[in-house]
Scaffold this motif. Structure first.
Motif, PDB file in Angstrom:
ATOM      1  N   PRO A  12      90.625 -96.448  35.246  1.00 57.59           N
ATOM      2  CA  PRO A  12      90.461 -95.011  34.989  1.00 57.59           C
ATOM      3  C   PRO A  12      89.389 -94.355  35.852  1.00 57.59           C
ATOM      4  CG  PRO A  12      89.572 -96.307  33.156  1.00 57.59           C
ATOM      5  CD  PRO A  12      90.326 -97.245  34.041  1.00 57.59           C
ATOM      6  N   PHE A  72      90.785 -88.981  32.740  1.00 52.88           N
ATOM      7  CA  PHE A  72      90.524 -90.354  33.163  1.00 52.88           C
ATOM      8  C   PHE A  72      89.051 -90.717  33.007  1.00 52.88           C
ATOM      9  CE2 PHE A  72      94.521 -89.925  35.802  1.00 52.88           C
ATOM     10  CZ  PHE A  72      95.248 -90.809  35.023  1.00 52.88           C
ATOM     11  N   ALA A 117      95.496 -90.826  27.776  1.00 51.64           N
ATOM     12  CA  ALA A 117      94.606 -91.615  28.635  1.00 51.64           C
ATOM     13  C   ALA A 117      93.545 -92.342  27.823  1.00 51.64           C
ATOM     14  CB  ALA A 117      93.943 -90.701  29.672  1.00 51.64           C
ATOM     15  N   ALA A 118      93.068 -91.694  26.737  1.00 50.54           N
ATOM     16  CA  ALA A 118      92.040 -92.315  25.889  1.00 50.54           C
ATOM     17  C   ALA A 118      92.570 -93.506  25.116  1.00 50.54           C
ATOM     18  CB  ALA A 118      91.486 -91.273  24.908  1.00 50.54           C
ATOM     19  N   SER A 123      88.600 -91.649  29.478  1.00 47.00           N
ATOM     20  CA  SER A 123      89.182 -92.978  29.311  1.00 47.00           C
ATOM     21  C   SER A 123      88.251 -94.062  29.824  1.00 47.00           C
ATOM     22  CB  SER A 123      90.526 -93.038  30.038  1.00 47.00           C
ATOM     23  OG  SER A 123      91.126 -94.296  29.901  1.00 47.00           O
ATOM     24  N   THR A 173      86.815 -97.075  27.595  1.00 45.57           N
ATOM     25  CA  THR A 173      87.116 -98.461  27.975  1.00 45.57           C
ATOM     26  C   THR A 173      85.864 -99.324  27.876  1.00 45.57           C
ATOM     27  OG1 THR A 173      88.910 -97.766  29.449  1.00 45.57           O
ATOM     28  CG2 THR A 173      87.955 -99.944  29.834  1.00 45.57           C
ATOM     29  N   GLY A 213      96.646 -93.033  21.472  1.00 49.33           N
ATOM     30  CA  GLY A 213      97.522 -92.894  22.625  1.00 49.33           C
ATOM     31  C   GLY A 213      98.911 -92.426  22.236  1.00 49.33           C
TER      32      GLY A 213
END
Length: 468
Positions: free
Chosen positions: A146, A283, A338-339, A286, A290, A314
């Motif tokens: 991301p 992103f 994206a998350a 995200s 992550t 998601g």
């Protein structure tokens, strides 16, 4: 001393493998930016030709998944340099193609060489980090995907906005491909083969690193061969198939969002420039999740609960994209999608490493995970045909369904792991009972009582328990 060793691993290994994965993801997905920078016109990408350029990458990526085991067979610094140079060269050569067939050939070889890198890095990290440490480091490594997408649009715009002597999309492939070739040399000289061979450790620190390896698996000789019976055991292990199916489901979305998002945003009504720029905020969120969710999962050793939340988030994002027509709502749906996707992938991979009880089984688990999981992009890259724009309802709905299917798989696997742990408690006694027995043995000067028979805490033995 041990904390100092781990910090040195963090400083010398994680930034290197993360930087290489960032380059891999840029080289893999910059075709989406090249498409709207003139490549589609120059190569006459009519019909489903662009979709095939995405799909062909994943066919060799699946075929060559066995290369993940090469990190155990070949000295890692040599293997890493070989595959990084390979995909860097192929990525750069994309600047010279003049036909769809030539680009198809190069995308095939890019998939074959990248298959030897990304899927095997979590396995490599398991040689350096303990079971409760590796998930967070895998998360940092995988956060490069991301992160790459966060600035890929801006980078692509900066590269392609000029008026060079050659086509702007060709400049894009050159500028993003050549640094990868340079990084192959960096990997050769700076990636250590094993903890006790790391040149950045002092002699005392090397002894600590060696003791950590003994604590992990009962020995430090972890590079140079595989146990074939363990590979067969993984093929018969339902836990390995559960994680493979999870990876498949998430990869349907993981493979499609980065390469189609600029097009999706452009068809929401944004210009090409704005579409490139608007890919960054989702992103970046995200990327943060992550890193954050893998840290939480490591600290709590509750990876299943984290995955349940992520996959539901998601899935909701894709439901919004499939049903909403308002631009603001759809952009919010992109954030949620994206998350959910990237952090979910980052938590699935270390779950495989957590729940296989030998080095060969961990490696075979990673191979099986990718053999099943990388079939997801074969579907994901075909979900957004141009004639279904601007809303792409079918593609968004399919991605939503697979995210919710992943939630169901996570619940099922966690239930199985709870049952397995209870069975181990009945067989060996709970971990609390084992610690009490060991303390009693120490008081009675019986050094063998309560011992794990040299199995190591991460190999199957009395102290092994599955991470939930």
């Amino acid at each position: 001393m041990e904390r100092r060793v781990v910090r040195k691993f963090d400083r010398h290994i994680i930034p290197l493998v993360m930087a290489l994965y960032l380059l891999a993801f840029l080289d893999r997905s910059n075709i989406g930016n090249a498409r709207i920078a003139g490549m589609s016109t120059d190569l006459n990408l009519t019909g489903d030709k662009y979709d095939w350029l995405l799909t062909i990458f994943y066919i060799p990526y699946i075929i060559f998944e066995f290369l993940a085991m090469m990190w155990k067979i070949v000295p890692p610094h040599m293997w890493c340099a070989f595959v990084v140079f390979g995909w860097g060269l192929v990525s750069t050569l994309q600047a010279s193609v003049h036909s769809w067939g030539g680009e198809m050939t190069l995308r095939f070889f890019m998939g074959a060489t990248e298959a030897g890198y990304g899927p095997g890095i979590p396995y490599l990290l398991s040689f350096f980090y303990l079971r409760h440490e590796v998930g967070f480091r895998c998360g940092i490594f995988l956060a490069a995907a991301p992160l790459a997408n966060t600035f890929a649009g801006a980078l692509a715009y900066g590269i392609t906005s000029g008026h060079s002597a050659i086509a702007n999309w060709r400049v894009l492939f050159l500028v993003e491909g050549l640094p990868t070739i340079v990084m192959a040399a960096v990997a050769f000289f700076f990636l250590p083969d094993s903890p006790e061979k790391a040149r950045f450790l002092t002699e005392d620190e090397k002894r600590v690193a060696k003791a950590r390896g003994v604590s992990q698996v009962g020995s430090t000789e972890r590079i140079g061969g595989i146990v074939w019976s363990d590979i067969g055991a993984v093929l018969l292990d339902p836990k390995a198939w559960f994680t493979g199916l999870m990876y498949f489901s998430c990869n349907v979305s993981f493979s499609s969002l980065p390469v189609f998002l600029p097009t999706i945003l452009k068809e929401m009504g944004f210009s090409s420039v704005n579409a490139q720029g608007l890919t960054a905020p989702p992103f970046f969120v995200s990327f943060l999740l992550t890193v954050g969710t893998t840290y939480i999962a490591d600290r709590t050793q509750q990876r299943g609960y984290v995955l349940m939340v992520l996959t539901v988030v998601g899935g909701i994002g894709y439901v919004i994209l499939a049903t909403a027509h308002n631009v603001g709502a759809r952009y919010f749906g992109v954030f949620l999608a994206a998350a959910g996707i990237f952090p979910a992938i980052a938590n699935i991979l270390p779950w495989v490493l957590n729940n296989q009880g030998s080095d060969t089984r961990r490696g075979a688990g990673i191979v099986l995970l990718n053999l099943i999981g990388q079939c997801g992009p074969l579907l994901g890259t075909r979900l957004y045909p141009s004639n279904e724009g601007p809303f792409y309802v079918k593609g968004q709905a399919v991605c939503a369904a697979f995210m919710f299917f992943t939630t169901l798989l996570v619940i099922s696997l966690r239930t199985l792991l709870v049952w397995e742990n209870r069975k181990l408690d009945r067989q060996f006694g709970t971990l609390e009972e084992q610690r009490a027995a060991t303390e009693m043995a120490v008081r009675n000067e019986d050094s063998k009582a309560g011992a794990d028979e040299g199995a190591g805490l991460e190999n199957y033995g009395p102290s092994f328990r599955y991470v939930l």
